[in-house]
Design a protein around this motif. Structure first.
Motif, short mmCIF file in Angstrom:
data_model
loop_
_atom_site.label_atom_id
_atom_site.label_comp_id
_atom_site.label_asym_id
_atom_site.label_seq_id
_atom_site.Cartn_x
_atom_site.Cartn_y
_atom_site.Cartn_z
N ARG A 345 46.47 21.86 32.57
CA ARG A 345 45.56 20.85 32.30
C ARG A 345 45.82 20.45 30.97
O ARG A 345 45.72 19.20 30.44
N THR A 346 46.08 21.45 29.80
CA THR A 346 46.13 20.98 28.48
C THR A 346 47.51 20.14 28.30
O THR A 346 47.83 19.07 27.56
N ARG A 347 48.51 20.51 29.00
CA ARG A 347 49.87 20.00 28.97
C ARG A 347 49.64 18.39 29.62
O ARG A 347 50.38 17.45 29.20
N PHE A 348 48.99 18.46 30.75
CA PHE A 348 48.96 17.18 31.22
C PHE A 348 48.24 16.20 30.58
O PHE A 348 48.40 15.07 30.31
N ALA A 349 47.12 16.64 29.81
CA ALA A 349 46.41 15.54 28.93
C ALA A 349 47.03 15.22 27.85
O ALA A 349 47.30 13.94 27.61
N ALA A 350 48.07 15.85 27.12
CA ALA A 350 48.97 15.75 26.14
C ALA A 350 50.09 14.65 26.72
O ALA A 350 50.40 13.71 26.02
N SER A 351 50.40 14.63 27.89
CA SER A 351 51.52 14.01 28.46
C SER A 351 51.09 12.47 28.40
O SER A 351 51.85 11.63 28.62
N LEU A 352 49.80 12.38 28.60
CA LEU A 352 49.26 10.81 28.55
C LEU A 352 48.83 10.09 27.59
O LEU A 352 48.51 9.00 27.49
N VAL A 353 49.13 10.66 26.33
CA VAL A 353 48.90 10.16 25.08
C VAL A 353 49.81 9.07 24.67
O VAL A 353 51.08 9.05 25.08
N GLY A 354 49.19 7.75 24.33
CA GLY A 354 49.92 7.00 24.17
C GLY A 354 50.11 5.82 25.33
O GLY A 354 50.73 4.63 25.25
N THR A 355 49.32 6.14 26.51
CA THR A 355 49.73 5.34 27.68
C THR A 355 48.40 4.64 27.86
O THR A 355 47.54 4.95 27.30
N GLU A 356 48.49 3.50 28.96
CA GLU A 356 47.15 2.81 29.15
C GLU A 356 46.79 3.20 30.50
O GLU A 356 47.81 3.25 31.29
N GLN A 357 45.35 3.41 30.67
CA GLN A 357 44.80 3.88 32.14
C GLN A 357 43.87 3.12 32.35
O GLN A 357 42.84 2.73 31.78
N GLU A 358 43.64 3.32 33.57
CA GLU A 358 42.31 2.76 34.09
C GLU A 358 41.33 3.84 34.43
O GLU A 358 41.72 4.78 35.10
#
Length: 410
Positions: A345-358
């Motif tokens: 879960r920590t790795r997944f959270a880090a992978s989303l940094v810089g993205t735009e999400q709904e």
């Protein structure tokens, strides 16, 4: 009449309890402050683990001791799977099957399990399917819910439409095995139902609850890719074990190669998809080498998170008759998998940094507004308006462990 409802277990039970609540209210009855002041107590039970049984039995004893005059109705999986045991231990309890509750409680036809909301939840859950006949060697659910049933597609569409009109911006399709959905009126499968849902008006999105690997139809995947505005790019695909010999003993109808191939296929076809999984620690035939194989498989396939179950022998299942591992060993393996879950879960959270999400906005935690992305990442919004609701666009700015932090963009 004052009534009390207690829910144990899964999302399906929670939806069913919501439907029971709404039926009580529709008939003019009043929720009691507690089971001690209720005239009728309904326990919607679970039996997926030994601990679930203990929790139900503790509640039964409390009611019988503190409110012996109340009508005590037991329904759900514990009630269905342990009838002889219940009649011996709690003869005062009334056992009622899920599809007989309407007649037993309100002297009318079966409950249809349609809800107009979800008490205590910001998203809405819709039960579209019931029952399982897979008979995995560890699982008691087919003994408690053997009959496969599906809600008619027109009823599902009407229910979603009503919920969206009430302001629910995320709808979760749930059931015991939703990939087996088959409309009893038209024969429509889950893919066709989803095409009909995709055509509904309104700004809302749909999330699937847990779905078995073998039942993930290509038509559903195609819709997820084509309509990211409507279908969340998220799957919860039960794995249970990452070792082929254990999967065979579990009577799971796939191997690790098939699981890996499907995960890779989904990642190719659905941008940004996240995949979470169930895994069982301490299955009777699982050797130390088997457990290490499972551990390494989970790491190599790159799941985004786990739901870890400590194996619990269920009476009547094939695996319950086999020699069992020591409790301490099961706990050790469970703890290792839960630590791995945190890493994933920590790795997944880090992978989303810089993205735009709904984000779908949820209840405030620690005074901060936050929500869940379509691919199931909890995100705290900094400097966001206090009463933000529904679906919101945000940029992920940073991650701290398994939690993301972002800012509203639109």
């Amino acid at each position: 009449m004052k009534f009390f409802i207690k829910t144990f277990g899964c999302r399906v039970n929670q939806v069913e309890s919501q439907a029971i609540l709404e039926d009580f209210l529709r008939h003019g009855h009043t929720p009691a402050d507690s089971f001690e002041t209720a005239e009728v107590c309904v326990l919607n039970t679970c039996t997926v683990t030994h601990q679930a049984d203990k929790d139900v039995e503790k509640q039964i004893r409390q009611i019988l001791h503190r409110n012996p005059q109340a009508r005590l109705v037991l329904t759900g999986c514990y009630a269905a799977a342990h009838q002889a045991h219940i009649k011996t231990l709690f003869p005062q309890a009334e056992i009622v099957g899920k599809y007989n509750l309407g007649r037993a409680l309100f002297n009318e036809e079966d409950l249809c399990w349609t809800v107009s909301g979800h008490e205590g939840h910001s998203r809405a859950f819709i039960k579209i399917q019931d029952g399982c006949d897979c008979f995995c060697s560890y699982c008691i659910v087919p003994f408690a819910r053997p009959d496969k049933r599906s809600k008619p597609a027109p009823d599902v569409l009407k229910e979603i439409t009503a919920l969206v009109e009430k302001g629910f911006a995320e709808v979760v399709l749930t059931g015991i095995n939703i990939g087996n959905y088959a409309c009893p009126q038209t024969g429509a499968d889950l893919a066709l139902l989803c095409r009909q849902i995709a055509a509904l008006p309104g700004h809302f999105r749909v999330r699937f609850s847990s779905i078995e690997l073998q039942t993930v139809a290509d038509g559903v995947v195609d819709l997820m890719a084509a309509r990211p505005d409507r279908f969340c790019n998220y799957f919860h695909l039960p794995l249970q074990a990452g070792c082929d010999s254990v999967l065979k003993a579990m009577n799971r109808h796939y191997d690790t190669a098939a699981y890996r191939a499907r995960v890779e296929d989904l990642r190719t076809r659905v941008p940004g998809i996240s995949i979470f999984a169930d895994v069982i620690a301490g299955f009777p035939t699982e050797t130390e080498a088997d457990f290490e194989t499972t551990y390494q498989f989970i790491k190599s396939v790159g799941l985004c998170g786990l739901h870890v179950f400590s194996y619990s022998p269920r009476p009547g299942t094939k695996a319950a008759a086999w020699p069992q591992l020591a409790h301490e060993e099961i706990k050790r393996r469970s703890d290792m998998l839960r630590a791995l879950d945190k890493e994933l879960r920590t790795r997944f959270a880090a992978s989303l940094v810089g993205t735009e999400q709904e984000l779908f906005m949820e209840e405030r935690k620690n005074g901060l507004p936050g929500g869940v992305t379509a691919n199931f990442q909890y995100t705290v919004l900094e400097n966001a308006p206090e009463h933000l609701k529904g679906l919101v666009r945000a940029k992920i700015i940073r991650a701290d462990g398994p939690v993301c932090y972002g800012a509203v963009t639109a």
